[in-house]
Design a protein around this motif. Structure first.
Motif, PDB file in Angstrom:
ATOM      1  N   GLU A 109       0.824  -1.207   0.000  1.00  0.00           N
ATOM      2  CA  GLU A 109       0.000   0.000   0.000  1.00  0.00           C
ATOM      3  C   GLU A 109       0.858   1.256   0.000  1.00  0.00           C
ATOM      4  N   GLU A 110       1.980   1.209   0.702  1.00  0.00           N
ATOM      5  CA  GLU A 110       2.867   2.368   0.766  1.00  0.00           C
ATOM      6  C   GLU A 110       3.410   2.697  -0.621  1.00  0.00           C
ATOM      7  N   GLN A 111       3.835   1.663  -1.360  1.00  0.00           N
ATOM      8  CA  GLN A 111       4.322   1.890  -2.717  1.00  0.00           C
ATOM      9  C   GLN A 111       3.209   2.418  -3.622  1.00  0.00           C
ATOM     10  N   GLU A 112       2.023   1.810  -3.509  1.00  0.00           N
ATOM     11  CA  GLU A 112       0.899   2.228  -4.348  1.00  0.00           C
ATOM     12  C   GLU A 112       0.562   3.691  -4.094  1.00  0.00           C
ATOM     13  N   CYS A 113       0.534   4.085  -2.836  1.00  0.00           N
ATOM     14  CA  CYS A 113       0.214   5.467  -2.487  1.00  0.00           C
ATOM     15  C   CYS A 113       1.262   6.426  -3.060  1.00  0.00           C
ATOM     16  N   ALA A 114       2.525   6.143  -2.806  1.00  0.00           N
ATOM     17  CA  ALA A 114       3.597   7.041  -3.254  1.00  0.00           C
ATOM     18  C   ALA A 114       3.633   7.154  -4.771  1.00  0.00           C
ATOM     19  N   ARG A 115       3.479   6.037  -5.464  1.00  0.00           N
ATOM     20  CA  ARG A 115       3.564   6.057  -6.919  1.00  0.00           C
ATOM     21  C   ARG A 115       2.333   6.698  -7.547  1.00  0.00           C
ATOM     22  N   ALA A 116       1.163   6.500  -6.934  1.00  0.00           N
ATOM     23  CA  ALA A 116      -0.042   7.148  -7.441  1.00  0.00           C
ATOM     24  C   ALA A 116       0.051   8.663  -7.285  1.00  0.00           C
ATOM     25  N   LEU A 117       0.577   9.121  -6.170  1.00  0.00           N
ATOM     26  CA  LEU A 117       0.742  10.566  -5.979  1.00  0.00           C
ATOM     27  C   LEU A 117       1.775  11.136  -6.950  1.00  0.00           C
ATOM     28  N   GLU A 118       2.846  10.392  -7.184  1.00  0.00           N
ATOM     29  CA  GLU A 118       3.860  10.847  -8.149  1.00  0.00           C
ATOM     30  C   GLU A 118       3.249  10.931  -9.548  1.00  0.00           C
ATOM     31  N   HIS A 119       2.456   9.927  -9.908  1.00  0.00           N
ATOM     32  CA  HIS A 119       1.784   9.924 -11.205  1.00  0.00           C
ATOM     33  C   HIS A 119       0.854  11.133 -11.341  1.00  0.00           C
ATOM     34  N   LEU A 120       0.096  11.428 -10.298  1.00  0.00           N
ATOM     35  CA  LEU A 120      -0.815  12.569 -10.340  1.00  0.00           C
ATOM     36  C   LEU A 120      -0.050  13.877 -10.503  1.00  0.00           C
ATOM     37  N   GLU A 121       1.011  14.036  -9.746  1.00  0.00           N
ATOM     38  CA  GLU A 121       1.761  15.289  -9.835  1.00  0.00           C
ATOM     39  C   GLU A 121       2.453  15.428 -11.186  1.00  0.00           C
ATOM     40  N   THR A 122       2.906  14.311 -11.751  1.00  0.00           N
ATOM     41  CA  THR A 122       3.498  14.350 -13.087  1.00  0.00           C
ATOM     42  C   THR A 122       2.458  14.740 -14.130  1.00  0.00           C
ATOM     43  N   THR A 123       1.249  14.198 -13.990  1.00  0.00           N
ATOM     44  CA  THR A 123       0.157  14.559 -14.900  1.00  0.00           C
ATOM     45  C   THR A 123      -0.116  16.060 -14.833  1.00  0.00           C
ATOM     46  N   ILE A 124      -0.139  16.588 -13.624  1.00  0.00           N
ATOM     47  CA  ILE A 124      -0.359  18.031 -13.446  1.00  0.00           C
ATOM     48  C   ILE A 124       0.751  18.828 -14.120  1.00  0.00           C
ATOM     49  N   ALA A 125       1.976  18.376 -13.941  1.00  0.00           N
ATOM     50  CA  ALA A 125       3.118  19.095 -14.524  1.00  0.00           C
ATOM     51  C   ALA A 125       3.025  19.147 -16.042  1.00  0.00           C
ATOM     52  N   PHE A 126       2.624  18.031 -16.659  1.00  0.00           N
ATOM     53  CA  PHE A 126       2.581  17.981 -18.117  1.00  0.00           C
ATOM     54  C   PHE A 126       1.316  18.637 -18.682  1.00  0.00           C
ATOM     55  N   GLU A 127       0.243  18.711 -17.891  1.00  0.00           N
ATOM     56  CA  GLU A 127      -0.962  19.408 -18.335  1.00  0.00           C
ATOM     57  C   GLU A 127      -0.850  20.911 -18.130  1.00  0.00           C
ATOM     58  N   GLY A 128       0.021  21.308 -17.195  1.00  0.00           N
ATOM     59  CA  GLY A 128       0.180  22.722 -16.870  1.00  0.00           C
ATOM     60  C   GLY A 128      -0.624  23.097 -15.646  1.00  0.00           C
ATOM     61  N   PRO A 129       0.017  23.241 -14.495  1.00  0.00           N
ATOM     62  CA  PRO A 129      -0.717  23.545 -13.254  1.00  0.00           C
ATOM     63  C   PRO A 129      -1.640  24.750 -13.368  1.00  0.00           C
ATOM     64  N   SER A 130      -1.238  25.741 -14.135  1.00  0.00           N
ATOM     65  CA  SER A 130      -2.035  26.965 -14.224  1.00  0.00           C
ATOM     66  C   SER A 130      -3.290  26.790 -15.061  1.00  0.00           C
ATOM     67  N   THR A 131      -3.465  25.600 -15.666  1.00  0.00           N
ATOM     68  CA  THR A 131      -4.662  25.350 -16.470  1.00  0.00           C
ATOM     69  C   THR A 131      -5.696  24.508 -15.721  1.00  0.00           C
ATOM     70  N   ILE A 132      -5.357  24.040 -14.533  1.00  0.00           N
ATOM     71  CA  ILE A 132      -6.197  23.056 -13.845  1.00  0.00           C
ATOM     72  C   ILE A 132      -7.006  23.720 -12.739  1.00  0.00           C
TER      73      ILE A 132
END
Length: 487
Positions: free
Chosen positions: A225-248
């Motif tokens: 669960e610890e790995q799943e949580c950390a990797r899911a949060l990293e995935h979300l933040e990466t998605t935000i970075a590539f979509e552009g935080p100022s657009t979300i």
């Protein structure tokens, strides 16, 4: 218990029911009075009800000529029954909304009293039932979610939450998870992350989907669960970075996804999403339409995780679905945005007096009768141990997950490979194993909640221990049918 015979009604008939049939239907509705739990068979009236339905009712999410809806004669508590005298323990709570069961006398009386005093009034006025419902809801929401915007249901609550977030931030995009459901209206269904979105998804709704944590079928190759949580949060933040935080504008999540599978998020995940939203100035929206009002053994599922969103949607259990009602609970910061600037949205029936009176009565009943506590206690002491015991004996059960009166069994062909019992979004012959399981459950006296390769255990939150044991025994028998399809 036997299923009602199929084919007994001419579903292709275009002939309208006679006035005599109409009278029979009305008479039958009066036959079932509060306190009467013994079904009285009346198949002729049942046939008339069925014929009228097939002639005129257009059902949601269905191919109209391929469905065979059960004609329901009455309901009370945790049960409903048909016109052939068959009674079913409702392990679906309607569509996971009758949190206090059917026909609770105090809520029925409150609706009757409100109807006698004031059946309806426009939303621009201050009405006692509306004000009191908002106060009781705000008392129970986490943090400073103290302003309540009433809607007619969960989908339009999501629509308005997204509108508020976009206007508050001045940004266009919304991020939501795959394996989610947020409603059937245009914006809400585009936010949804399951196949019901596909026919309506024009790719122009400003929605970006991402993977939320789900260890049993991890997209992140996690083993804990610890790995799943950390990797899911990293995935979300990466998605935000590539979509552009100022657009979300917003990230919307079901606190615990419901129809998509009741995947309880790992410890720290929702808190991590809250931190990410704060970091980038994104509005955090929690959808509690299904998980709220006692379903998880807390008033709101957010309380399980100690997280406060900026906006929170609700519906269903707010008044046990007795009269349609939903809403958005709004934080102080977002409410302030519309302090001197008009909010450009509204509904004719926002905060309808009958719906709000039902909400007031429902919330008071839940508090007085310990309904939330009942869901927590029996979920932990009866449901969870029983489901885990079933999982040990039935090879078709791959995983048990849930909390309170909110559980799912993930059914599989093979426990080692975790191959689902039916393919994703299966239909027709491909869905035969789940159809056989569902038919077996009904034969043994429970009405199951079945979606894709899962069955959910979601009875009313005030279900009794004896009723639970009755339903779990029926579920045990039905799983033996699912076992026949395993490898």
């Amino acid at each position: 218990m036997t299923l009602p015979p199929k084919g007994g009604v001419d579903n292709l008939s275009r002939k309208p029911p006679s006035r005599r049939q109409d009278a029979d239907i009305a008479s039958a509705s009066r036959t079932f009075t509060l306190g009467r739990m013994t079904p009285q068979p009346n198949p002729e009236v049942g046939a008339a009800v069925k014929a009228a339905d097939r002639a005129h009712v257009f059902h949601s999410w269905s191919a109209q000529e391929l469905i065979d809806p059960l004609a329901v004669a009455g309901a009370e508590g945790s049960y409903f029954w048909d016109y052939d005298g068959n009674r079913y323990l409702d392990f679906t709570s309607g569509l996971v909304y009758t949190n206090i069961g059917y026909q609770h006398p105090k809520v029925v009386a409150a609706i009757q009293e409100q109807a006698a005093r004031m059946t309806t009034f426009a939303p621009a006025f201050a009405i006692e039932a509306r004000s009191e419902a908002a106060r009781l809801i705000a008392e129970r929401t986490p943090g400073d979610l103290d302003k309540i915007f009433f809607t007619n249901g969960g989908a339009d609550a999501v629509e308005h939450a997204v509108r508020m977030a976009r206007l508050h931030t001045g940004r266009p995009k919304v991020l939501s998870a795959y394996r989610s459901y947020h409603g059937g209206t245009q914006q809400a269904v585009n936010i949804t992350g399951d196949p019901r979105r596909w026919p309506s998804d024009s790719a122009t709704a400003g929605v970006v989907h991402f993977w939320a944590p789900y260890l049993y079928r991890s997209r992140f190759y996690a083993e804990t669960e610890e790995q799943e949580c950390a990797r899911a949060l990293e995935h979300l933040e990466t998605t935000i970075a590539f979509e552009g935080p100022s657009t979300i504008a917003a990230i919307i999540l079901e606190t615990i996804p419901g129809t998509a599978g009741i995947m309880v998020p790992p410890p720290g995940y929702l808190a991590g999403v809250r931190e990410i939203c704060d970091k980038y100035g994104i509005v955090f929206v929690l959808d509690e339409v299904m998980a709220g009002f006692g379903r998880t053994g807390e008033w709101f599922a957010a309380d399980l995780f100690g997280v406060v969103p900026d906006l929170m949607t609700f519906a269903k259990g707010v008044n046990s679905g007795y009269v349609p009602l939903g809403g958005v609970a709004i934080s102080g910061a977002i409410a302030e945005t519309f302090g001197k600037r008009a909010y450009p949205g509204g509904l004719t029936y926002s905060g309808h007096p009958l719906a709000c009176a039902a909400a007031v009565a429902t919330i008071n009943v839940m508090a007085e009768e310990g309904v939330v506590e009942n869901a927590a206690r029996l979920g932990a002491s009866v449901v969870e141990p029983a489901l885990r015991e079933l999982a040990e004996r039935h090879p078709s059960v791959g995983e048990v997950r849930g909390v309170g009166m909110f559980w799912a069994l993930d059914l599989v062909k093979n426990r080692e490979t975790r191959e689902p019992l039916v393919p994703y979004n299966a239909a027709g012959e491909a869905n035969a194993p789940m159809a056989a399981f569902g038919a077996a459950a009904k034969k043994h006296g429970i009405w199951p909640f079945v979606n894709m390769n899962r069955t959910h255990v979601v009875p009313p939150c005030n279900v009794s221990e004896a009723e639970l044991k009755e339903g779990l025994a029926a579920l045990d028998a039905a799983l033996s049918v699912a076992d026949e399809y395993t490898e």
